[in-house]
Design an enzyme around this catalytic site. Structure first.
Site, short mmCIF file in Angstrom:
data_model
loop_
_atom_site.label_atom_id
_atom_site.label_comp_id
_atom_site.label_asym_id
_atom_site.label_seq_id
_atom_site.Cartn_x
_atom_site.Cartn_y
_atom_site.Cartn_z
CG HIS A 1 -1.96 -1.10 1.19
ND1 HIS A 1 -3.14 -1.06 0.49
CD2 HIS A 1 -1.93 -2.32 1.78
CE1 HIS A 1 -3.81 -2.18 0.67
NE2 HIS A 1 -3.09 -2.97 1.44
CE1 TYR B 1 -2.27 -4.54 9.02
CE2 TYR B 1 -2.75 -2.24 8.63
CZ TYR B 1 -2.81 -3.56 8.23
OH TYR B 1 -3.42 -3.89 7.04
CG ASN C 1 -7.81 -4.76 0.88
OD1 ASN C 1 -7.09 -3.80 1.10
ND2 ASN C 1 -7.43 -6.00 1.13
CG HIS D 1 -2.95 -1.00 15.26
ND1 HIS D 1 -2.73 -2.29 14.83
CD2 HIS D 1 -2.99 -1.06 16.62
CE1 HIS D 1 -2.62 -3.09 15.88
NE2 HIS D 1 -2.78 -2.36 16.97
#
Length: 763
Positions: free
Chosen positions: A139, A426, A211, A403
């Site tokens: 990403h 994360y 997503n 996160h």
């Protein structure tokens, strides 16, 4: 949970923040005689000569906003936006000393060596040398915007989360992204898109990190390094960039067949969205919600775009990658600047929280599975509206840190093994990217809730903590901070979900073994046009593979999805189609998986208006105004820049545009070849000769036709259609009245494309 009518909810929910932003845009537009075209780089008007009279820094553009001004511990401040930007009218050092020169280093004479004592040179170069931080492993390529989320108030039966209360307004920052490419890759590659939303709630920050595809490649987070290593460029040559059309990707997914469901989504039109504004979002995982009474439910989160779900054609995506690699981020920023604020409804699928954690035989903890919306309807619970662009890309979009463990009371995680791994990963990755444990104090990450976490020191500590007892229990600081007494004090409560007695194993439940039934359901749910696109995508990607065994192995997987799909792709590869090795399971088609069949708003669409400056311009100005009044952006396309004879500004020229820039095309004339329509100067001009129509207009019209876009023409523009060979076809609209032609085109644009223009070899 009480259902609510979306239209009614939208009307009630769009309140002060959105209305205020719209009012500011309307005010700026009202000051203009003609429709404003978004994209101006700054808030001021430059002069030809370099300005020399000192002045204060210019303010941000009207469409920009930075993070809300908060202290490092979450307290609101009265600091205005301009106070956290550059100060004063003179160039200074980082310590505020004014400088008279920053073009020349300090030397021992004009031709002498540079002196080590040049403190300004050392400060300037040292900062430049350290300006870059590690990009995200995945990403990396992203774009973001600020906005507001308004709760509908109908989720109270499933969660006590305060930001979902009726008319509760919550500031948000949303980051869209591609997965595989580097920061410098193109926007329109075939890839999964990230849709991450940071809710700055009074109860703490909630991050919904999803997503544009509801399923994932893997079921267990321990496989995440494998799938990313396989999908990323080959490690020896660092190619191909930002795409899955290569051997290592297909080697992995053909061997690890649980990836086939996500892969077919990626090979569909979902892999090349038209815009971030026309893209669905999914939380992917199943979460556990708890209401005020302590009752739990399992939920899946969905983002539904108000403009509908639309995609590019594969040829468009390829052309745009060369013409405008920033297409998606530009589209997002320009739409917000133009006042066409993107909107999505947040919805949930709700399931009973049973010990089996399944619904209708579907394992809710398997991230490679979805629950068809026909079985569990998506119930809208709030509205997201993006209202402002960032003021600084690095400070906001690049430094924002998401996160999944950023939760609020009323929303908790489940035992999904992919989700569990993300809870660790994360935080871990932010420590390296953002230089230490205080990344949550960066302004874009600062919570809008009071923070008293007893964490101290570390790199980039921005808070100035008082007290002498950063520990518990203590008496020296009066016992502060105290534990919250439970829900009445707004405490986050870990849901006391029962953990079944078991032995430690490295295994997955049997329900995870089905890798094909939902993959086949996706294929059966597609329209014939969408199936054609999937066949094209698989054929293109597999043709890029070097190794024949990889292609043959993936064909085996396709045979287990659908024999017709397999046969079509095999024919394109020149390989025999294998027989299925699994029993084909026909699940009921799910209409929600298809992007076609409805009509949608056209806000923010780009309309190219081709004109002939030497021809009849009557009606052009009225159509430009009508396009703008319809909430779209009119772009006048002419042989050269400047203005038309009637004073209409020209936004695009034949040499500097392409059909892929427009959602629809209007022809107000049939312009003859311009002086620069030379093959030696512009390859789009084709062979030199004496054509009647400028060859770049001919190409533009033919491409728009081939990409199933609506095309309208009047007057001499009808002649251009005939010269392009596209007259008398579905979605090609002509007439004598420009306003009537535009009205028909506007109606056709609601379906996004004119797919009925072409046949299909598939059923």
């Amino acid at each position: 949970m009480d259902p609510i009518k979306p239209a009614s909810a939208v009307k009630k929910a769009v309140r002060s923040t959105v209305e205020g932003a719209a009012a500011r845009v309307a005010e700026s537009l009202a000051a203009l005689e003609r429709p404003a075209i978004p994209g101006a780089p700054g808030s001021g008007t430059p002069t030809v000569a370099e300005p020399t009279k000192p002045r204060d820094p210019l303010p941000p553009k009207a469409d920009q906003a930075g993070p809300e001004r908060r202290t490092a511990t979450g307290a609101p401040t009265d600091v205005p936006a301009e106070a956290v930007s550059a100060q004063g009218r003179f160039l200074t050092t980082a310590q505020g000393a004014r400088l008279r020169d920053s073009d020349h280093s300090l030397k021992a004479g004009e031709r002498g060596p540079t002196l080590l004592q040049d403190h300004h040179l050392r400060e300037k170069i040292t900062h430049f040398d350290h300006e870059r931080i590690p990009e995200r492993v995945v990403h990396a390529r992203g774009a973001g915007a600020h906005g507001v989320f308004v709760g509908y108030g109908n989720a109270r039966s499933i969660t006590r989360a305060g930001f979902l209360a009726k008319n509760a307004e919550t500031p948000v920052f949303v980051r869209f992204s591609t997965v595989l490419g580097s920061r410098g890759s193109a926007d329109t590659v075939r890839d999964t898109r990230g849709f991450a939303t940071k809710f700055y709630t009074p109860e703490g920050t909630f991050d919904l990190v999803g997503n544009n595809i509801p399923v994932f490649f893997i079921q267990d987070g321990i496989k995440f390094p494998d799938v990313i290593h396989a999908a990323k460029p080959h490690p020896d040559r660092e190619i191909p960039q930002a795409q899955s059309a290569h051997d290592t990707f297909w080697d992995f997914v053909s061997l690890h067949t649980e990836a086939q469901h996500h892969t077919i989504w990626n090979m569909s039109d979902r892999g090349i969205p038209r815009s971030y504004r026309t893209m669905e979002g999914f939380g992917v995982h199943t979460f556990r919600c708890v209401n005020a009474a302590g009752e739990t439910s399992l939920v899946k989160f969905h983002w539904k775009p108000k403009l509908g779900v639309h995609s590019l054609t594969w040829e468009e995506a390829q052309l745009i990658g060369g013409m405008d690699p920033d297409f998606h981020r530009r589209d997002l920023y320009d739409a917000i600047e133009a006042g066409a604020f993107p909107q999505w409804e947040l919805g949930v699928q709700v399931f009973e929280d049973t010990p089996e954690e399944t619904f209708d035989g579907i394992d809710l903890l398997d991230a490679t599975k979805l629950v068809p919306e026909e079985l569990a309807p998506v119930q809208p619970i709030g509205l997201l509206t993006l209202t402002h662009n960032p003021t600084n890309f690095f400070a906001e979009t690049e430094q924002v840190a998401f996160h999944l463990g950023n939760l609020v009371p009323g929303i908790d995680v489940t035992n999904d093994p992919l989700l569990q791994a993300r809870l660790f990963s994360y935080v871990d990755t932010q420590l390296t990217r953002l230089g230490g444990p205080n990344f949550h104090q960066i302004p874009i990450n600062r919570p809008h809730a009071p923070v008293n976490d007893l964490a101290r020191d570390g790199f980039h500590q921005d808070a100035v903590h008082g007290g002498v007892a950063p520990y518990k229990p203590n008496s020296l600081d009066g016992g502060c901070p105290f534990f919250a007494g439970g829900p009445k004090d707004g405490a986050f409560i870990d849901v006391p979900a029962r953990v079944a007695e078991a032995v430690k194993v490295r295994a997955s439940p049997a329900s995870y073994d089905d890798h094909y039934s939902q993959t086949r359901q996706f294929w059966l749910s597609m329209s014939a046009v969408e199936k054609e696109h999937i066949v094209l995508a698989y054929t293109f990607e597999l043709a890029k593979c070097f190794e024949q065994p990889v292609k043959e192995r993936q064909l085996l997987a396709l045979a287990n999805i659908d024999p017709d799909l397999c046969a079509q792709v095999a024919a394109g590869l020149g390989l025999p189609a294998p027989e299925p090795t699994e029993v084909l399971v026909d699940l009921a088609p799910s209409p929600a998986l298809s992007q076609l069949g409805e009509t949608w708003p056209t806000d923010g669409r780009l309309i190219g208006i081709v004109v002939d400056p030497a021809g009849d311009l009557s009606g052009v100005d009225a159509v430009v105004s009508a396009v703008a009044a319809a909430g779209m952006v009119p772009l006048v396309v002419a042989p050269h820049g400047g203005q038309l004879p009637d004073g209409t500004p020209v936004q695009r020229t034949f040499g500097a545009t392409r059909s892929v820039e427009f959602d629809a095309v209007l022809l107000a004339g049939s312009p003859a070849p311009a002086p620069d329509a030379l093959a030696v100067r512009d390859s789009k001009a084709g062979e030199d000769g004496a054509p009647v129509l400028d060859p770049r207009v001919l190409l533009l019209v033919q491409e728009a036709f081939r990409h199933a876009k609506a095309i309208g023409a009047w007057g001499a523009g009808v002649e251009a259609l005939a010269l392009a060979g596209v007259a008398d076809a579905p979605g090609v609209l002509t007439g004598d009245d420009p306003a009537a032609v535009f009205a028909e085109l506007h109606a056709a644009l609601g379906a996004h494309r004119v797919w009925e223009r072409f046949g299909t070899a598939l059923s």
